[in-house]
Design a protein around this motif. Sequence first.
Motif, PDB file in Angstrom:
ATOM      1  N   LYS A  22       0.831  -1.213   0.000  1.00  0.00           N
ATOM      2  CA  LYS A  22       0.000   0.000   0.000  1.00  0.00           C
ATOM      3  C   LYS A  22       0.862   1.258   0.000  1.00  0.00           C
ATOM      4  O   LYS A  22       0.533   2.240  -0.668  1.00  0.00           O
ATOM      5  N   HIS A  23       1.955   1.208   0.733  1.00  0.00           N
ATOM      6  CA  HIS A  23       2.819   2.389   0.806  1.00  0.00           C
ATOM      7  C   HIS A  23       3.662   2.545  -0.462  1.00  0.00           C
ATOM      8  O   HIS A  23       3.636   3.599  -1.101  1.00  0.00           O
ATOM      9  N   GLU A  24       4.414   1.516  -0.818  1.00  0.00           N
ATOM     10  CA  GLU A  24       5.372   1.620  -1.915  1.00  0.00           C
ATOM     11  C   GLU A  24       4.721   1.596  -3.296  1.00  0.00           C
ATOM     12  O   GLU A  24       5.124   2.343  -4.174  1.00  0.00           O
ATOM     13  N   SER A  73      20.313  -1.245   1.014  1.00  0.00           N
ATOM     14  CA  SER A  73      19.209  -2.142   0.660  1.00  0.00           C
ATOM     15  C   SER A  73      17.878  -1.395   0.587  1.00  0.00           C
ATOM     16  O   SER A  73      16.924  -1.902   0.023  1.00  0.00           O
ATOM     17  N   TRP A  74      17.810  -0.217   1.161  1.00  0.00           N
ATOM     18  CA  TRP A  74      16.583   0.570   1.146  1.00  0.00           C
ATOM     19  C   TRP A  74      16.391   1.226  -0.216  1.00  0.00           C
ATOM     20  O   TRP A  74      17.337   1.616  -0.881  1.00  0.00           O
ATOM     21  N   THR A  75      15.123   1.377  -0.582  1.00  0.00           N
ATOM     22  CA  THR A  75      14.763   2.204  -1.734  1.00  0.00           C
ATOM     23  C   THR A  75      13.872   3.315  -1.197  1.00  0.00           C
ATOM     24  O   THR A  75      13.199   3.135  -0.190  1.00  0.00           O
ATOM     25  N   PHE A  76      13.892   4.418  -1.833  1.00  0.00           N
ATOM     26  CA  PHE A  76      13.179   5.577  -1.299  1.00  0.00           C
ATOM     27  C   PHE A  76      12.097   6.092  -2.245  1.00  0.00           C
ATOM     28  O   PHE A  76      11.658   7.226  -2.131  1.00  0.00           O
ATOM     29  N   GLY A  77      11.642   5.235  -3.158  1.00  0.00           N
ATOM     30  CA  GLY A  77      10.621   5.656  -4.117  1.00  0.00           C
ATOM     31  C   GLY A  77       9.314   6.066  -3.470  1.00  0.00           C
ATOM     32  O   GLY A  77       8.721   7.083  -3.822  1.00  0.00           O
ATOM     33  N   GLY A  78       8.846   5.282  -2.507  1.00  0.00           N
ATOM     34  CA  GLY A  78       7.577   5.596  -1.848  1.00  0.00           C
ATOM     35  C   GLY A  78       7.636   6.892  -1.067  1.00  0.00           C
ATOM     36  O   GLY A  78       6.730   7.724  -1.152  1.00  0.00           O
ATOM     37  N   ILE A  79       8.710   7.084  -0.318  1.00  0.00           N
ATOM     38  CA  ILE A  79       8.823   8.308   0.487  1.00  0.00           C
ATOM     39  C   ILE A  79       9.032   9.511  -0.416  1.00  0.00           C
ATOM     40  O   ILE A  79       8.493  10.586  -0.172  1.00  0.00           O
ATOM     41  N   ARG A  80       9.806   9.337  -1.486  1.00  0.00           N
ATOM     42  CA  ARG A  80      10.030  10.441  -2.432  1.00  0.00           C
ATOM     43  C   ARG A  80       8.707  10.878  -3.058  1.00  0.00           C
ATOM     44  O   ARG A  80       8.400  12.069  -3.130  1.00  0.00           O
ATOM     45  N   GLN A  81       7.922   9.889  -3.492  1.00  0.00           N
ATOM     46  CA  GLN A  81       6.613  10.171  -4.101  1.00  0.00           C
ATOM     47  C   GLN A  81       5.704  10.907  -3.118  1.00  0.00           C
ATOM     48  O   GLN A  81       5.078  11.906  -3.448  1.00  0.00           O
ATOM     49  N   ALA A  87      17.550  15.310  -2.552  1.00  0.00           N
ATOM     50  CA  ALA A  87      18.965  15.113  -2.891  1.00  0.00           C
ATOM     51  C   ALA A  87      19.631  14.153  -1.905  1.00  0.00           C
ATOM     52  O   ALA A  87      20.440  13.304  -2.307  1.00  0.00           O
ATOM     53  N   VAL A  88      19.296  14.271  -0.623  1.00  0.00           N
ATOM     54  CA  VAL A  88      19.869  13.357   0.382  1.00  0.00           C
ATOM     55  C   VAL A  88      19.391  11.927   0.110  1.00  0.00           C
ATOM     56  O   VAL A  88      20.197  10.986   0.158  1.00  0.00           O
ATOM     57  N   LEU A  89      18.118  11.743  -0.185  1.00  0.00           N
ATOM     58  CA  LEU A  89      17.617  10.392  -0.465  1.00  0.00           C
ATOM     59  C   LEU A  89      18.299   9.795  -1.698  1.00  0.00           C
ATOM     60  O   LEU A  89      18.658   8.614  -1.702  1.00  0.00           O
ATOM     61  N   ALA A  90      18.498  10.608  -2.731  1.00  0.00           N
ATOM     62  CA  ALA A  90      19.198  10.127  -3.929  1.00  0.00           C
ATOM     63  C   ALA A  90      20.640   9.752  -3.587  1.00  0.00           C
ATOM     64  O   ALA A  90      21.166   8.747  -4.076  1.00  0.00           O
ATOM     65  N   LEU A  91      21.270  10.537  -2.744  1.00  0.00           N
ATOM     66  CA  LEU A  91      22.646  10.263  -2.330  1.00  0.00           C
ATOM     67  C   LEU A  91      22.743   8.945  -1.568  1.00  0.00           C
ATOM     68  O   LEU A  91      23.687   8.164  -1.755  1.00  0.00           O
ATOM     69  N   LEU A  92      21.749   8.663  -0.724  1.00  0.00           N
ATOM     70  CA  LEU A  92      21.765   7.425   0.050  1.00  0.00           C
ATOM     71  C   LEU A  92      21.600   6.180  -0.819  1.00  0.00           C
ATOM     72  O   LEU A  92      21.913   5.079  -0.383  1.00  0.00           O
ATOM     73  N   GLU A  93      21.117   6.351  -2.014  1.00  0.00           N
ATOM     74  CA  GLU A  93      20.979   5.217  -2.921  1.00  0.00           C
ATOM     75  C   GLU A  93      22.294   4.874  -3.618  1.00  0.00           C
ATOM     76  O   GLU A  93      22.375   3.895  -4.346  1.00  0.00           O
ATOM     77  N   GLN A  94      23.325   5.676  -3.371  1.00  0.00           N
ATOM     78  CA  GLN A  94      24.653   5.418  -3.919  1.00  0.00           C
ATOM     79  C   GLN A  94      25.526   4.769  -2.844  1.00  0.00           C
ATOM     80  O   GLN A  94      25.358   5.062  -1.662  1.00  0.00           O
ATOM     81  N   PRO A  95      26.456   3.911  -3.243  1.00  0.00           N
ATOM     82  CA  PRO A  95      27.377   3.370  -2.242  1.00  0.00           C
ATOM     83  C   PRO A  95      28.181   4.495  -1.577  1.00  0.00           C
ATOM     84  O   PRO A  95      28.509   5.498  -2.217  1.00  0.00           O
TER      85      PRO A  95
END
Length: 187
Positions: A33-35, A134-142, A159-167
Amino acid sequence: GAQAQLERALALSQTSQFRAGERQALTRLGVLKHEDLHDPVAALADFDRARALQPDSPEILINRAEAQLAAGQFDAYVRDLPDVMKALRGPDDRMALAAYAWTTALLTDSADTKQRAQDFLKAYPAWPVAQPMSWTFGGIRQALTQRQRPGAPLDRVLAVLALLEQPRSPDTTAQLAALLAPPSRAR
């Protein structure tokens, strides 16, 4: 596949009694429901029912916290954060929760934004170098994009969420420090 899981979880959610083993189905339903459906408020109801079955489950607490933030329930998020922090499993969880705590402080213009940024910067080195999150941030970003005013605070969060998706690397560490620094004030 996923449709069958969703249908089973939906049917399960309509009953008033759940066995402890059904906690996982409720958690999956909340995540869907969230994602996928981008309905964090509906997801919270499922996470709350799952939490009633297993109050100390890190998976439930962490997903519930993300849904609270996505739903704009900042006060509830801050109130529940200490319990969630106690349940954390690893560096990914700590990073995500530190990011969310800073996000909540920034978006609510809280007096503890600077402290949350410092806590986040202290937690970041615990995440292993070159390891993807391992986290994805699509739901929170949306959700944040739909619920928050466009502008500098939201842009910084995204920008911080996008950065966290990088190693993690020396470059991402420097970029994070720059993003978390208070904006300079024009004189």
